[in-house]
Design a protein around this motif. Structure first.
Motif, PDB file in Angstrom:
ATOM      1  N   LYS A   1       0.817  -1.216   0.000  1.00  0.00           N
ATOM      2  CA  LYS A   1       0.000   0.000   0.000  1.00  0.00           C
ATOM      3  C   LYS A   1       0.852   1.268   0.000  1.00  0.00           C
ATOM      4  N   GLY A   2       2.169   1.104  -0.137  1.00  0.00           N
ATOM      5  CA  GLY A   2       3.049   2.254  -0.218  1.00  0.00           C
ATOM      6  C   GLY A   2       3.542   2.787   1.111  1.00  0.00           C
ATOM      7  N   VAL A   3       3.342   2.053   2.189  1.00  0.00           N
ATOM      8  CA  VAL A   3       3.818   2.482   3.500  1.00  0.00           C
ATOM      9  C   VAL A   3       5.257   2.000   3.695  1.00  0.00           C
ATOM     10  N   GLU A   4       6.136   2.928   4.050  1.00  0.00           N
ATOM     11  CA  GLU A   4       7.523   2.575   4.314  1.00  0.00           C
ATOM     12  C   GLU A   4       7.632   2.125   5.767  1.00  0.00           C
ATOM     13  N   VAL A   5       7.935   0.839   5.965  1.00  0.00           N
ATOM     14  CA  VAL A   5       7.827   0.216   7.278  1.00  0.00           C
ATOM     15  C   VAL A   5       9.198   0.009   7.912  1.00  0.00           C
ATOM     16  N   GLY A   6       9.301   0.343   9.186  1.00  0.00           N
ATOM     17  CA  GLY A   6      10.433  -0.047   9.999  1.00  0.00           C
ATOM     18  C   GLY A   6       9.969  -1.083  11.012  1.00  0.00           C
ATOM     19  N   ALA A   7      10.852  -1.976  11.426  1.00  0.00           N
ATOM     20  CA  ALA A   7      10.477  -3.013  12.392  1.00  0.00           C
ATOM     21  C   ALA A   7      11.664  -3.306  13.298  1.00  0.00           C
ATOM     22  N   VAL A   8      11.416  -3.277  14.603  1.00  0.00           N
ATOM     23  CA  VAL A   8      12.473  -3.541  15.583  1.00  0.00           C
ATOM     24  C   VAL A   8      11.901  -4.398  16.708  1.00  0.00           C
ATOM     25  N   ALA A   9      12.796  -4.952  17.511  1.00  0.00           N
ATOM     26  CA  ALA A   9      12.358  -5.732  18.667  1.00  0.00           C
ATOM     27  C   ALA A   9      11.511  -4.861  19.595  1.00  0.00           C
ATOM     28  N   LEU A  10      10.566  -5.495  20.275  1.00  0.00           N
ATOM     29  CA  LEU A  10       9.684  -4.741  21.157  1.00  0.00           C
ATOM     30  C   LEU A  10      10.477  -4.069  22.269  1.00  0.00           C
ATOM     31  N   PRO A  11      10.215  -2.798  22.524  1.00  0.00           N
ATOM     32  CA  PRO A  11      10.872  -2.130  23.654  1.00  0.00           C
ATOM     33  C   PRO A  11      10.422  -2.735  24.983  1.00  0.00           C
ATOM     34  N   GLY A  12      11.304  -2.655  25.981  1.00  0.00           N
ATOM     35  CA  GLY A  12      10.964  -3.064  27.330  1.00  0.00           C
ATOM     36  C   GLY A  12      10.915  -1.865  28.249  1.00  0.00           C
ATOM     37  N   ARG A  13      10.647  -2.112  29.523  1.00  0.00           N
ATOM     38  CA  ARG A  13      10.552  -1.006  30.466  1.00  0.00           C
ATOM     39  C   ARG A  13      11.844  -0.192  30.511  1.00  0.00           C
ATOM     40  N   ASP A  14      12.978  -0.879  30.540  1.00  0.00           N
ATOM     41  CA  ASP A  14      14.267  -0.176  30.641  1.00  0.00           C
ATOM     42  C   ASP A  14      15.205  -0.479  29.494  1.00  0.00           C
TER      43      ASP A  14
ATOM     44  N   GLN B   1      15.470  -3.121  25.530  1.00  0.00           N
ATOM     45  CA  GLN B   1      14.802  -4.105  24.677  1.00  0.00           C
ATOM     46  C   GLN B   1      14.196  -5.212  25.516  1.00  0.00           C
ATOM     47  N   SER B   2      12.972  -5.599  25.170  1.00  0.00           N
ATOM     48  CA  SER B   2      12.295  -6.669  25.896  1.00  0.00           C
ATOM     49  C   SER B   2      13.145  -7.927  25.896  1.00  0.00           C
ATOM     50  N   LYS B   3      13.215  -8.599  27.061  1.00  0.00           N
ATOM     51  CA  LYS B   3      14.057  -9.785  27.181  1.00  0.00           C
ATOM     52  C   LYS B   3      13.532 -10.962  26.376  1.00  0.00           C
ATOM     53  N   SER B   4      12.253 -10.963  26.069  1.00  0.00           N
ATOM     54  CA  SER B   4      11.690 -12.018  25.231  1.00  0.00           C
ATOM     55  C   SER B   4      10.501 -11.464  24.472  1.00  0.00           C
ATOM     56  N   SER B   5      10.231 -12.062  23.324  1.00  0.00           N
ATOM     57  CA  SER B   5       9.090 -11.634  22.521  1.00  0.00           C
ATOM     58  C   SER B   5       8.070 -12.760  22.460  1.00  0.00           C
ATOM     59  N   MET B   6       6.889 -12.425  22.007  1.00  0.00           N
ATOM     60  CA  MET B   6       5.842 -13.427  21.906  1.00  0.00           C
ATOM     61  C   MET B   6       5.965 -14.193  20.602  1.00  0.00           C
ATOM     62  N   GLY B   7       5.917 -15.506  20.710  1.00  0.00           N
ATOM     63  CA  GLY B   7       5.842 -16.350  19.535  1.00  0.00           C
ATOM     64  C   GLY B   7       4.427 -16.882  19.375  1.00  0.00           C
ATOM     65  N   VAL B   8       4.107 -17.284  18.172  1.00  0.00           N
ATOM     66  CA  VAL B   8       2.787 -17.831  17.857  1.00  0.00           C
ATOM     67  C   VAL B   8       2.989 -19.061  16.998  1.00  0.00           C
ATOM     68  N   ALA B   9       2.184 -20.090  17.222  1.00  0.00           N
ATOM     69  CA  ALA B   9       2.284 -21.289  16.409  1.00  0.00           C
ATOM     70  C   ALA B   9       0.909 -21.850  16.118  1.00  0.00           C
ATOM     71  N   ASP B  10       0.773 -22.463  14.955  1.00  0.00           N
ATOM     72  CA  ASP B  10      -0.371 -23.306  14.631  1.00  0.00           C
ATOM     73  C   ASP B  10       0.136 -24.740  14.583  1.00  0.00           C
ATOM     74  N   TRP B  11      -0.776 -25.703  14.659  1.00  0.00           N
ATOM     75  CA  TRP B  11      -0.383 -27.073  14.979  1.00  0.00           C
ATOM     76  C   TRP B  11      -0.928 -28.092  13.997  1.00  0.00           C
ATOM     77  N   ILE B  12      -0.200 -29.187  13.875  1.00  0.00           N
ATOM     78  CA  ILE B  12      -0.677 -30.345  13.126  1.00  0.00           C
ATOM     79  C   ILE B  12      -0.534 -31.551  14.048  1.00  0.00           C
ATOM     80  N   MET B  13      -1.471 -32.488  13.967  1.00  0.00           N
ATOM     81  CA  MET B  13      -1.503 -33.597  14.938  1.00  0.00           C
ATOM     82  C   MET B  13      -2.094 -34.833  14.288  1.00  0.00           C
ATOM     83  N   GLY B  14      -1.744 -35.990  14.844  1.00  0.00           N
ATOM     84  CA  GLY B  14      -2.253 -37.254  14.336  1.00  0.00           C
ATOM     85  C   GLY B  14      -3.203 -37.901  15.326  1.00  0.00           C
ATOM     86  N   PHE B  15      -4.412 -38.244  14.855  1.00  0.00           N
ATOM     87  CA  PHE B  15      -5.414 -38.870  15.710  1.00  0.00           C
ATOM     88  C   PHE B  15      -5.286 -40.397  15.675  1.00  0.00           C
TER      89      PHE B  15
END
Length: 427
Positions: free
Chosen positions: A288-301, A303-317
């Motif tokens: 859409k023409g937006v010039e994007v910057g991306a950095v690690a999430l800031p923390g209180r004092d 850079q945040s010591k850890s970031s959130m991960g997300v996963a989707d899953w596959i499984m065998g019944f």
């Protein structure tokens, strides 16, 4: 948070499809004949544009697998993210479980002893190749049942053009810098949302977790017990209320009413100075023409010591007894070529060590490098806990109240904690 720190959300998850579709991708289908096996797979549709990329991915993969395994056919049914979890639940309830499901959560099925464990399905090289946080997230009682299929992490996104207009020369690394930049964006630009804070019911549990982690805590403690109303978490929401919301830096829509999809859409229109985002948003914004910057999430004092991960899953019944055939198919699914093809197609991250290393070295995926760097040490919501679905719903409904005018973070998080304790006691 397989232990306190590594479990998947989902809610999270990561790519919500615009359209649902159900198709057969197997060459022949049917019962596979007297000497063959037909595996039934239900999979989620990741094509947010309503196209057929998910259908093509599974069609190509199953065709290649069947060519190498003439005694096994795979019949694939694709459902939208709006329907896929419910579809599988209904099939299981009816005694007609699929052999394989690629969906958002595995914990309830594992708790009911309906799933094969990873070591019953996968070869040792494949099982040992998963990234550690994702392996931990797929465990219940120290046994892995959920196999990570797709992953992503979160970074702080910012609009470079708006930053330049506001005279901001570098991205924030601390909460104090973030608040100062939001003030500059409000004063020096026409940004509708200096900082977009989506705590509406769509994905509030994800936005909440990002902030709890950057405040040094999270949803659970070292023994995997909910600690939602801990002092650190209350302090995090007090900071959000006092430093972003009350000064009017989060835009015209109250955080409790702002859904993630609306915040993301506003970012792609150039109306947002900063927000927490996932990989797919970067490409959408640039388109859409937006010039994007991306950095690690800031923390209180810092850079945040850890970031959130997300996963989707596959499984065998277990229901149909096709353990060996399911294992052969899943070993094939987790080959580097197949993992990379899916991740690259959907702007997601590979779930294996070898595929992650390959993507990091590929110039074509340089935009994902920062996300890849965050994944090995990321923390995931506690979807491995059967109580998580109820707790997630409580967060979605209530957490936005914590930063509302006159809101009390302690009271709001305390109410969510009571819901969590009750749900945990019922596990």
């Amino acid at each position: 948070m397989g232990r306190a720190v590594k479990r998947p959300f989902i809610g999270l998850t990561a790519a919500v499809a615009a359209l649902g579709m159900t198709v057969s991708l197997a060459g022949c289908g049917g019962d596979g004949g007297s000497d063959g096996v037909t595996l039934r797979l239900v999979a989620a549709d990741y094509d947010v544009a309503g196209g057929e990329s998910s259908k093509k991915y599974w069609a190509d993969l199953t065709a290649a697998f069947e060519a190498e395994h003439p005694g096994i056919e795979v019949d694939v049914r694709i459902e939208s993210w709006n329907d896929v979890d419910r579809t599988v639940a209904e099939m299981v309830k009816a005694g007609d479980a699929p052999d394989i499901a690629q969906i958002g959560a595995y914990a309830d099925y594992a708790d009911d002893d309906l799933l094969y464990s990873a070591d019953q399905l996968l070869s040792i090289p494949v099982q040992s190749n998963f990234l550690v946080p994702l392996t931990d997230a797929g465990e219940q009682q120290q046994t892995q049942y959920g196999l990570p299929f797709a992953a992503s992490t979160r970074l702080l996104f910012y609009n470079k053009e708006l930053f330049a207009e506001a005279g901001i020369e570098k991205a924030p690394r601390t909460w104090g810098e973030l608040a100062a930049d939001a003030r500059s964006l409000k004063a020096g630009t026409d940004a509708t949302y200096p900082f977009a804070l989506p705590l509406g019911p769509e994905e509030a549990q994800a936005e909440t977790m990002m902030w709890l982690l950057s405040g040094g805590a999270g949803y659970t403690d070292a023994v995997d017990t909910y600690q939602i109303d801990s002092k650190a978490n209350v302090a995090t929401f007090e900071w959000l209320r006092d430093n972003l919301v009350e000064p009017g830096l989060t835009g015209p829509v109250a955080p409790a009413e702002l859904n993630r999809k609306d915040a993301f859409a506003a970012f792609t229109r150039g109306e947002v100075g900063m927000l927490n985002g996932h990989p797919s948003l970067m490409q959408a914004a640039r388109n859409k023409g937006v010039e994007v910057g991306a950095v690690a999430l800031p923390g209180r004092d810092g850079q945040s010591k850890s970031s959130m991960g997300v996963a989707d899953w596959i499984m065998g019944f277990k229901e149909n007894g096709h353990r060996e055939e399911i294992g052969e198919f899943l070993d094939f699914v987790f080959s580097d070529d197949n993992v990379l093809a899916f991740a690259g197609q959907n702007d997601l991250l590979p779930v294996t060590v070898s595929a992650s290393e390959a993507m990091e070295q590929d110039p074509e995926h340089r935009d994902l490098k920062e996300f890849l760097a965050e994944l090995p040490e990321s923390e995931l919501p506690p979807v491995g806990k059967t109580s998580w679905a109820a707790v997630s719903e409580s967060i979605k409904k209530k957490v936005g109240q914590a930063v509302a005018p006159g809101g009390s973070p302690a009271a709001t998080l305390g109410a969510i904690q009571r819901d969590a304790s009750a749900a945990e006691a019922a596990e």
